[in-house]
Design an enzyme around this catalytic site. Structure first.
Site, PDB file in Angstrom:
ATOM      1  N   GLN A   1      55.712  29.479  34.922  1.00  0.00           N
ATOM      2  CA  GLN A   1      56.399  29.628  36.212  1.00  0.00           C
ATOM      3  C   GLN A   1      57.691  30.443  36.086  1.00  0.00           C
ATOM      4  O   GLN A   1      58.236  30.890  37.078  1.00  0.00           O
ATOM      5  CB  GLN A   1      56.722  28.257  36.816  1.00  0.00           C
TER       6      GLN A   1
ATOM      7  N   SER B   1      51.207  33.510  31.883  1.00  0.00           N
ATOM      8  CA  SER B   1      49.990  33.693  32.659  1.00  0.00           C
ATOM      9  C   SER B   1      50.143  34.908  33.562  1.00  0.00           C
ATOM     10  O   SER B   1      51.214  35.149  34.112  1.00  0.00           O
ATOM     11  CB  SER B   1      49.729  32.448  33.510  1.00  0.00           C
ATOM     12  N   ALA B   2      49.053  35.666  33.704  1.00  0.00           N
ATOM     13  CA  ALA B   2      49.138  36.927  34.459  1.00  0.00           C
ATOM     14  C   ALA B   2      49.117  36.728  35.968  1.00  0.00           C
ATOM     15  O   ALA B   2      49.789  37.434  36.710  1.00  0.00           O
ATOM     16  CB  ALA B   2      47.978  37.839  34.051  1.00  0.00           C
TER      17      ALA B   2
ATOM     18  N   GLY C   1      47.154  30.443  31.247  1.00  0.00           N
ATOM     19  CA  GLY C   1      48.236  29.550  30.833  1.00  0.00           C
ATOM     20  C   GLY C   1      47.725  28.257  30.220  1.00  0.00           C
ATOM     21  O   GLY C   1      48.278  27.772  29.223  1.00  0.00           O
TER      22      GLY C   1
ATOM     23  N   CYS D   1      46.711  22.219  41.656  1.00  0.00           N
ATOM     24  CA  CYS D   1      45.855  21.318  40.875  1.00  0.00           C
ATOM     25  C   CYS D   1      46.010  19.887  41.356  1.00  0.00           C
ATOM     26  O   CYS D   1      45.082  19.106  41.289  1.00  0.00           O
ATOM     27  CB  CYS D   1      46.221  21.375  39.394  1.00  0.00           C
TER      28      CYS D   1
END
Lengths: 382, 381
Positions: B177, B197-198, B71, B323
């Site tokens: 998301q 994103s996977a 992502g 993060c």
């Protein structure tokens, strides 16, 4: 062929009848650091290792008691061959303008005398390496020639960490937090020969698993110099909770500090250690004023070593960088000391007051409980 | 209870089928998809199939999908691949760091950036967006669903406003998301770029995708062998990409039921939380809220301490986004942007659900909180 020539602290040679003990311990420690692959020989106040690599030199250099290591090249006792190697070594050096040759002639049958050898080899170097001058008083580099069973030639020495052989001065318990000071304190005492056992105070859930990992990492960095180290992880939450609940707020830090040292003393008893080591620096924080140190020490039976007590943060940091603990120390995970900080901690606590405040706590049970649930980790230097 | 994983917005546990596919690709389809030989052709077929699955799920064409390393790369590419110096870019104050920090850096480098505010629900003000549009506005980059509170932005309205005000401005949506939780139809949404994103959908880590509308001119970030239509060089991460394809395929199965199940989990949890005192739900709830993310502050308890206490019960959650769990450079900025005080923001815990979670896990967690809270509040002096 080459070998490593190791010089050790003159303090060791001054130990009179105990000298052998110190030397043997030093060799044992080198053996632990480099493994069984090499032969280690002691000869006339030097140690010889039958091999050389930068990696090996780095390991030996970091053994306490050693003041310098050099790569020595071994050739036949033939002046042309000696000269060839000396020229070769000088060509590899950078920023060297002046030199002199020093010769030790252990083999008295060698036809030339020491001064003659020096002069001749010096002449060969001057003729073959450009831009060099001889300076016998203050040379940039000394070319050493030793005539023994063979000829040994060496120039540049790598500084060792010096100090006394690890373990030669008994055992102490280091209060290892995640900060900058305590690993440096541990290093300094280990350098004086004190074997270290570490204690870290873990306040789950108030401190994270990462804070603990950080302390293990710091112990690992120390172990580079000391060999494997034992780390006690003390469960400290209950003690802290009770102090916070039952004692006056402005005394929390000093009482916590007293409990920490007493837990460390219990570890010392168990480990047969005879001193505590802390990273306190005079006046750095409230618990490190003279009055606080006095109150911390008062109920302890064994001495507390504070090797950085007279050092500024900047000096401590310089050592932390040198021993490679600094970058780990500044990782931002909170340790148990930074979690409950009273707004105005007492900077001049009085022993009577503190003892009175502590009366509400069941000290024996708290410490026994902490000892019973201690996690012990063996930290290796790899 | 075995292990309760309520950190699905940080990452998810890969499906068994995904793991098998990744392993199978590594052992059987190890050839370079660009190689001329038969093995290369077979590997290329795998790539094609994965691309088709990803494209189909968001109603895009296969040639509109570029695979990336995740992502963050997709977000970086969407911005850097479109804008030029002097351009104006509009974003929000609550984007993922891969957008916010990139734009903050670009701001120092003669780019003009507008950060839209959000209200107490974490939603932007459309009027502010309209007024922010300028002659030189080149890109509007907005996240579909916020990763910390689950606020859903009104993408249709955003696109309408942008199109009405400008012909050249492009719209990028960070849908990392949202994927697998909301229907994403790039045709209906009308966006120009969209990041995926996977590993948020039970796929492998280290793989993502950028959708870019056919005809859009995009500059590559990585120069090299010209893979991915000359837009993303580097030998393809076939195991990851193929695993992504499998995860995408599995998403379509039972889609509605999965969403209904997560809604039930959330409602059950919120209901149970009512029994506790001094609790604040920071997620917006209602229609603007994605059911999968529930952000809660426990007054008088620092989020980090709550997190470690829940760990004792094998319950795994986050404080803020993974993060931002690190201090310093990544300090939480989303909750303060929604008007929370520092204390409230520091007390925030993010529970993020997957359809794999169960009602029993919710009950177990409520029970754990019931035991933990009095202990942690005991020293609140």
């Amino acid at each position: 062929m080459n070998c490593m020539l190791v010089k050790y602290a003159s303090e060791i040679s001054l130990k009179g009848l105990n000298r052998r003990y110190f030397e043997d311990l030093l060799i044992t420690n080198i053996r632990k650091a480099i493994g069984n692959e090499f032969r280690i020989q002691k000869e006339s106040g030097r140690i010889y290792i039958n091999g050389y690599s930068d990696d090996l030199a780095e390991k030996v250099r970091k053994t306490f008691g050693i003041i310098g290591v050099t790569k020595a090249e071994i050739v036949d006792k033939d002046m042309d061959k000696i000269g060839e190697v000396a020229i070769e070594q000088m060509k590899l050096l950078k920023d060297v303008k002046t030199f002199k040759v020093e010769t030790k002639r252990a083999d008295k049958k060698f036809p030339l005398q020491s001064l003659e050898i020096s002069r001749e080899i010096g002449g060969m170097i001057l003729k073959n390496v450009e831009g060099l001058q001889v300076d016998v008083h203050n040379p940039d580099i000394v070319v050493n020639v030793e005539i023994r069973d063979k000829a040994y030639i060496y120039t540049k020495e790598i500084k060792g960490v010096a100090g006394m052989p690890y373990g030669s001065a008994g055992k102490g318990v280091l209060l290892l937090s995640g900060g900058i000071d305590s690993p440096v304190a541990g290093y300094m005492m280990a350098k004086r020969g004190l074997e270290l056992v570490c204690v870290y105070y873990h306040s789950h859930p108030y401190t994270s698993e990462r804070a603990k990992e950080k302390v293990i990492e710091l112990a690992r960095k120390l172990a580079v110099y000391t060999g494997s180290i034992k780390l006690y992880v003390a469960p400290f939450t209950e003690i802290q909770m009770q102090i916070i609940e039952k004692c006056p707020e402005d005394e929390l830090t000093i009482i916590m500090r007293r409990y920490m040292t007493q837990v460390a003393e219990a570890v010392a008893k168990k480990e047969n250690a005879k001193a505590l080591v802390t990273g306190e620096s005079l006046g750095q924080v409230a618990s490190q004023t003279l009055e606080s140190m006095l109150v911390t020490n008062s109920d302890l039976e064994i001495p507390v070593f504070r090797p950085v007590v007279g050092m500024d943060k900047i000096d401590i940091t310089a050592i932390a960088r040198e021993i490679d603990t600094f970058e780990t120390s500044i990782l931002p995970y909170e340790d148990c000391c930074t979690i409950f900080v009273p707004k105005h901690p007492k900077t001049r606590p009085r022993l009577d007051d503190i003892r009175k405040s502590e009366e509400v706590l069941d000290k024996e049970a708290l410490i026994a409980n902490c000892m019973a649930n201690m996690e012990i980790i063996k930290v290796n230097n790899l | 209870m075995n292990l309760v994983y309520f950190d699905n917005s940080a990452t998810t546990k890969p499906h068994k089928e995904v793991i098998d596919e990744v392993a199978n690709c590594m052992s059987e389809y190890f050839a370079n998809p660009s190689s001329a030989h038969r093995l290369g052709v077979e590997a290329e077929k795998k790539m094609k199939s994965a691309r088709e699955k990803v494209a189909a799920f968001i109603k895009a064409k296969p040639q509109e999908i570029i695979f990336t390393s995740g992502g963050s790369e997709a977000n970086n590419m969407a911005v850097l691949g479109v804008v030029s110096k002097g351009d104006h870019i509009i974003t929000t104050r609550i984007e993922h760091p891969s957008i916010i920090r990139l734009l903050q850096d670009m701001e120092k480098d003669s780019f003009d950036i507008t950060y839209l505010d959000v209200d107490c629900d974490g939603i932007i003000n459309l009027e502010q967006l309209e007024n922010a549009m300028k002659e030189n506005t080149k890109l509007i980059s907005i996240m579909y669903v916020n990763n910390e509170v689950g606020a859903i932005q009104p993408i249709h309205e955003i696109v309408s406003i942008v199109r009405a005000k400008s012909k050249k401005a492009k719209v990028h949506i960070d849908a990392v998301q949202a994927l697998g939780k909301l229907h994403i139809n790039v045709r209906e949404l009308g966006v120009d770029l969209l990041s995926l994103s996977a590993h948020k959908i039970h796929g492998p880590k280290g793989v993502g995708a950028l959708y870019f509308k056919e005809g859009l001119r995009l500059r590559p970030l990585i120069a090299g062998g010209g893979q991915e239509f000359d837009l993303r060089s580097g030998t393809e991460n076939l195991p990851g990409i193929s695993g992504f394809g499998v995860a995408m395929g599995l998403l379509t199965q039972d889609f509605e039921n999965k969403q209904a199940h997560v809604r039930k989990l959330k409602e059950h949890f919120i209901n149970g939380l009512k029994d506790f005192e001094r609790i604040r739900i920071n997620s917006p709830l209602g229609e603007k809220h994605l059911d999968h993310i529930l952000n809660v502050s426990f007054e008088g308890v620092r989020g980090e301490v709550m997190l470690h206490s829940l760990e004792d019960y094998s319950i795994y959650v986050s404080t803020g986004s993974a993060c931002s769990a690190k201090k310093g450079a990544h300090k939480n900025y989303v909750l303060p942007a929604m008007g929370l005080s520092t204390a409230q923001a520091e007390g925030a815990i993010r529970f993020s659900f997957s359809y794999m979670n169960t009602i029993e896990e919710i009950d177990y967690t409520l029970d754990a909180i019931k035991k933990i809270l009095p202990v942690l509040r005991r020293i609140n002096k």
